[in-house]
Design a protein around this motif. Structure first.
Motif, PDB file in Angstrom:
ATOM      1  N   LYS A  94       1.464  12.540   6.034  1.00  0.00           N
ATOM      2  CA  LYS A  94       0.754  12.510   7.517  1.00  0.00           C
ATOM      3  C   LYS A  94      -0.294  11.272   7.479  1.00  0.00           C
ATOM      4  CE  LYS A  94       0.756  17.607   7.762  1.00  0.00           C
ATOM      5  NZ  LYS A  94       0.167  18.803   7.505  1.00  0.00           N
ATOM      6  N   ILE A 146     -10.244   6.784  -3.275  1.00  0.00           N
ATOM      7  CA  ILE A 146      -9.066   7.234  -3.033  1.00  0.00           C
ATOM      8  C   ILE A 146      -8.130   5.634  -3.053  1.00  0.00           C
ATOM      9  CG2 ILE A 146      -7.430   7.965  -1.096  1.00  0.00           C
ATOM     10  CD1 ILE A 146     -10.045   9.820  -0.745  1.00  0.00           C
ATOM     11  N   GLN A 147      -8.776   4.754  -2.324  1.00  0.00           N
ATOM     12  CA  GLN A 147      -7.981   3.516  -2.159  1.00  0.00           C
ATOM     13  C   GLN A 147      -7.842   2.870  -3.437  1.00  0.00           C
ATOM     14  OE1 GLN A 147     -10.792   4.390  -0.329  1.00  0.00           O
ATOM     15  NE2 GLN A 147     -10.938   2.959   1.360  1.00  0.00           N
ATOM     16  N   SER A 172       0.007  10.587   0.928  1.00  0.00           N
ATOM     17  CA  SER A 172       0.192  11.421   2.075  1.00  0.00           C
ATOM     18  C   SER A 172       1.145  11.117   3.132  1.00  0.00           C
ATOM     19  CB  SER A 172      -1.395  12.197   2.453  1.00  0.00           C
ATOM     20  OG  SER A 172      -1.131  12.639   3.962  1.00  0.00           O
ATOM     21  N   ILE A 220      -9.094   6.494   6.605  1.00  0.00           N
ATOM     22  CA  ILE A 220      -9.877   7.301   5.561  1.00  0.00           C
ATOM     23  C   ILE A 220     -11.475   7.352   6.038  1.00  0.00           C
ATOM     24  CG2 ILE A 220     -10.847   6.632   3.307  1.00  0.00           C
ATOM     25  CD1 ILE A 220      -8.339   5.781   2.417  1.00  0.00           C
ATOM     26  N   ILE A 262       1.170  12.691  -6.887  1.00  0.00           N
ATOM     27  CA  ILE A 262       1.096  12.188  -8.187  1.00  0.00           C
ATOM     28  C   ILE A 262       0.914  13.364  -9.165  1.00  0.00           C
ATOM     29  CG2 ILE A 262      -0.195  10.809  -9.717  1.00  0.00           C
ATOM     30  CD1 ILE A 262      -0.748   9.007  -7.292  1.00  0.00           C
ATOM     31  N   MET A 297      -4.445   3.877  -4.697  1.00  0.00           N
ATOM     32  CA  MET A 297      -3.336   2.895  -4.362  1.00  0.00           C
ATOM     33  C   MET A 297      -3.236   1.745  -4.834  1.00  0.00           C
ATOM     34  SD  MET A 297      -4.094   4.104  -0.315  1.00  0.00           S
ATOM     35  CE  MET A 297      -4.492   5.859   0.025  1.00  0.00           C
ATOM     36  N   ALA A 298      -4.413   0.888  -4.945  1.00  0.00           N
ATOM     37  CA  ALA A 298      -4.289  -0.220  -5.679  1.00  0.00           C
ATOM     38  C   ALA A 298      -3.828  -0.319  -7.247  1.00  0.00           C
ATOM     39  CB  ALA A 298      -5.910  -0.791  -5.609  1.00  0.00           C
ATOM     40  N   ALA A 302      -2.731  14.497  13.480  1.00  0.00           N
ATOM     41  CA  ALA A 302      -2.314  15.040  12.022  1.00  0.00           C
ATOM     42  C   ALA A 302      -3.314  14.719  11.229  1.00  0.00           C
ATOM     43  CB  ALA A 302      -1.024  13.842  11.892  1.00  0.00           C
ATOM     44  N   LEU A 303      -4.219  13.871  11.237  1.00  0.00           N
ATOM     45  CA  LEU A 303      -5.456  13.916  10.321  1.00  0.00           C
ATOM     46  C   LEU A 303      -5.856  15.073   9.828  1.00  0.00           C
ATOM     47  CD1 LEU A 303      -7.679  10.880  11.380  1.00  0.00           C
ATOM     48  CD2 LEU A 303      -6.235  10.991   9.323  1.00  0.00           C
ATOM     49  N   GLU A 304      -5.929  15.966  10.654  1.00  0.00           N
ATOM     50  CA  GLU A 304      -6.289  17.383  10.571  1.00  0.00           C
ATOM     51  C   GLU A 304      -5.780  18.043   9.267  1.00  0.00           C
ATOM     52  OE1 GLU A 304      -9.177  18.798  12.582  1.00  0.00           O
ATOM     53  OE2 GLU A 304      -8.817  17.242  14.180  1.00  0.00           O
ATOM     54  N   GLY A 305      -4.435  17.793   9.196  1.00  0.00           N
ATOM     55  CA  GLY A 305      -3.665  18.390   7.998  1.00  0.00           C
ATOM     56  C   GLY A 305      -3.744  17.584   6.755  1.00  0.00           C
ATOM     57  N   VAL A 306      -4.458  16.560   6.636  1.00  0.00           N
ATOM     58  CA  VAL A 306      -4.628  15.664   5.261  1.00  0.00           C
ATOM     59  C   VAL A 306      -5.662  16.398   4.540  1.00  0.00           C
ATOM     60  CG1 VAL A 306      -4.919  13.463   4.470  1.00  0.00           C
ATOM     61  CG2 VAL A 306      -3.651  13.772   6.367  1.00  0.00           C
ATOM     62  N   LYS A 345     -13.487  12.543  15.090  1.00  0.00           N
ATOM     63  CA  LYS A 345     -12.059  12.938  15.354  1.00  0.00           C
ATOM     64  C   LYS A 345     -11.681  13.195  16.538  1.00  0.00           C
ATOM     65  CE  LYS A 345     -10.478  14.834  11.772  1.00  0.00           C
ATOM     66  NZ  LYS A 345     -10.603  15.240  10.266  1.00  0.00           N
ATOM     67  N   LEU A 378      -5.889  12.000  -1.619  1.00  0.00           N
ATOM     68  CA  LEU A 378      -5.430  12.628  -0.165  1.00  0.00           C
ATOM     69  C   LEU A 378      -4.098  12.879  -0.446  1.00  0.00           C
ATOM     70  CD1 LEU A 378      -6.714  10.021   2.384  1.00  0.00           C
ATOM     71  CD2 LEU A 378      -7.843  12.162   1.538  1.00  0.00           C
ATOM     72  N   SER A 379      -3.744  14.234   0.231  1.00  0.00           N
ATOM     73  CA  SER A 379      -2.541  14.969   0.070  1.00  0.00           C
ATOM     74  C   SER A 379      -2.258  15.742   1.342  1.00  0.00           C
ATOM     75  CB  SER A 379      -2.804  15.912  -1.112  1.00  0.00           C
ATOM     76  OG  SER A 379      -1.757  16.792  -1.396  1.00  0.00           O
ATOM     77  N   ASP A 380      -1.191  16.257   1.593  1.00  0.00           N
ATOM     78  CA  ASP A 380      -0.637  16.968   2.669  1.00  0.00           C
ATOM     79  C   ASP A 380      -0.525  18.278   2.181  1.00  0.00           C
ATOM     80  OD1 ASP A 380      -0.443  14.754   4.133  1.00  0.00           O
ATOM     81  OD2 ASP A 380       1.989  14.686   3.977  1.00  0.00           O
ATOM     82  N   VAL A 387      -0.607   8.048  10.389  1.00  0.00           N
ATOM     83  CA  VAL A 387      -1.813   7.601  11.032  1.00  0.00           C
ATOM     84  C   VAL A 387      -2.120   6.304  10.724  1.00  0.00           C
ATOM     85  CG1 VAL A 387      -4.246   7.999  11.198  1.00  0.00           C
ATOM     86  CG2 VAL A 387      -2.723   9.973  10.701  1.00  0.00           C
ATOM     87  N   LEU A 415     -11.100  10.393   8.291  1.00  0.00           N
ATOM     88  CA  LEU A 415     -11.052  11.644   7.271  1.00  0.00           C
ATOM     89  C   LEU A 415     -12.309  12.019   6.818  1.00  0.00           C
ATOM     90  CD1 LEU A 415      -7.915  11.246   5.272  1.00  0.00           C
ATOM     91  CD2 LEU A 415      -8.647  13.319   6.622  1.00  0.00           C
ATOM     92  N   MET A 424       0.605  -1.398  -0.015  1.00  0.00           N
ATOM     93  CA  MET A 424      -0.125   0.133  -0.053  1.00  0.00           C
ATOM     94  C   MET A 424       0.853   1.354  -0.025  1.00  0.00           C
ATOM     95  SD  MET A 424      -3.263   0.129  -0.072  1.00  0.00           S
ATOM     96  CE  MET A 424      -4.101  -1.087  -0.617  1.00  0.00           C
ATOM     97  N   LYS A 425       0.770   2.085  -1.003  1.00  0.00           N
ATOM     98  CA  LYS A 425       1.535   3.054  -1.113  1.00  0.00           C
ATOM     99  C   LYS A 425       0.853   4.643  -0.763  1.00  0.00           C
ATOM    100  CE  LYS A 425       5.031   4.814  -4.500  1.00  0.00           C
ATOM    101  NZ  LYS A 425       5.394   4.712  -5.919  1.00  0.00           N
ATOM    102  N   GLU A 449      -1.819   2.167  -8.172  1.00  0.00           N
ATOM    103  CA  GLU A 449      -0.262   2.377  -8.006  1.00  0.00           C
ATOM    104  C   GLU A 449       0.514   1.319  -7.760  1.00  0.00           C
ATOM    105  OE1 GLU A 449       1.451   6.009  -8.401  1.00  0.00           O
ATOM    106  OE2 GLU A 449      -0.116   5.432  -9.774  1.00  0.00           O
ATOM    107  N   GLU A 450      -0.045   0.287  -7.038  1.00  0.00           N
ATOM    108  CA  GLU A 450       0.513  -0.902  -6.368  1.00  0.00           C
ATOM    109  C   GLU A 450       1.073  -1.729  -7.722  1.00  0.00           C
ATOM    110  OE1 GLU A 450       0.839  -2.730  -2.350  1.00  0.00           O
ATOM    111  OE2 GLU A 450       1.132  -0.788  -3.316  1.00  0.00           O
TER     112      GLU A 450
END
Lengths: 204, 204
Positions: A7, B88-89, A5, A31, B71, B92-93, B50-54, A41, B63-65, A11, A34, A1-2, B95-96
């Motif tokens: 941050k 969003i997942q 983020s 997620i 990307i 990731m799948a 830290a979730l607040e910052g995502v 939260k 999702l991004s900082d 988490v 989020l 899993m890449k 990208e994997e």
């Protein structure tokens, strides 16, 4: 899993250290948190902060918000019977049955030479002190039926033998709902030796 | 499960609201956090903070900082191909797999009349704007092969048909490692219709 983020990755890694939660579940939880409203939260954050306030009861080592836990403080409970358990969760399991009205004592584990856990690592001294104070008449051993558990019961009963208290242990036998053919031979053997008269409606 | 500590009960209830975690797992986690050194508890608290910052990438909703995700910002990626996904997942799948070098666009779900999700509830308008800006040459639909997914692909392809962009969708067929006899008839039927020449080492 890449995870893109950094941050979020933090988490996910934090959640993944918890027992029973892998990376994928941790990501799903992160997620979920989020996507959810911010309220949850903060409730969650407050909850983890609240953990700081939870301590061990100074008498029985159960988890408690105060110096003495709700069970030890309850005047309706029989203070002359103390049930010795390994873990806090065992208290919850026994309380769930509604069959016990005495007090508890959490050992915090069992004696295990292999894992290097000796009598001094457990709350044994404080149990002996409780008995010496003179109010306890019976100690019930509700420790796991393992080699280490039996060793612990043996050690404790030796120590308690010098004091004025009777020692019993919870019955071992065929579990309710279990099939006889799949019961191990030690349990089945003990269950025959420790047979009790058949009683209709609890009357023998 | 009867927990004597009100504070602990709060923690257990908070954990139990997370997806895939029941009361017993929540209790196990809470006791684990209690028994652990205080360091982990604070790492955990910081992680939730830290979730607040995502946030969501303002371009693709990944999702991004930062304002724009890693990307979208990567100059080595092919900005002329955009892969449309539901969640969003899914990014990731994909990208994997290491098989895709373009950009993404997260819809945030699919059109579902039953659940009351219409085109306006999804990030469709922003996708059309991206295409209108003129850099995108191909849109790949990587949406779930469900009725709602197909509806969404149909709706999107209608909208995109008015613009100068080609639309493709990921291949559907027999999954790798699956047994033919257990494959449903729609998948198997499509997989025969969409057959491709047999290629040795990727050469046809």
């Amino acid at each position: 899993m890449k995870v893109q983020s950094k941050k979020l990755e933090g988490v996910v890694n934090a959640f993944a250290t918890l027992p029973g939660i892998g990376k994928k579940s941790a990501l799903r939880i992160a997620i979920h948190l989020l996507a959810d409203n911010t309220d949850k939260k903060s409730i969650f954050k407050e909850a983890v902060e609240a953990l700081e306030g939870v301590r061990n009861c100074s008498c029985c080592y159960n988890l408690s918000d105060e110096e003495i836990c709700a069970i030890c403080k309850d005047p309706r409970r029989n203070a002359s019977v103390v049930c010795v358990v390994e873990h806090i969760q065992d208290i919850m399991a026994i309380e769930e049955t509604g069959q016990f009205n005495g007090l508890y004592h959490v050992l915090g584990g069992v004696i295990s030479p292999i894992e290097g856990i000796g009598p001094d690592d457990l709350h044994i001294e404080s149990l002996l002190s409780r008995v010496k104070r003179g109010n306890v008449r019976e100690i019930i051993m509700a420790v796991s039926p393992t080699i280490d558990g039996e060793t612990t019961i043996y050690y404790l009963s030796q120590k308690l033998g010098e004091l004025d208290v009777s020692v019993s242990q919870i019955a071992r036998g065929v579990a309710f709902g279990g099939e006889l053919q799949y019961t191990d031979e030690i349990t089945l053997g003990r269950s025959i030796l420790a047979r009790i008269p058949y009683a209709i409606n609890g009357k023998s």
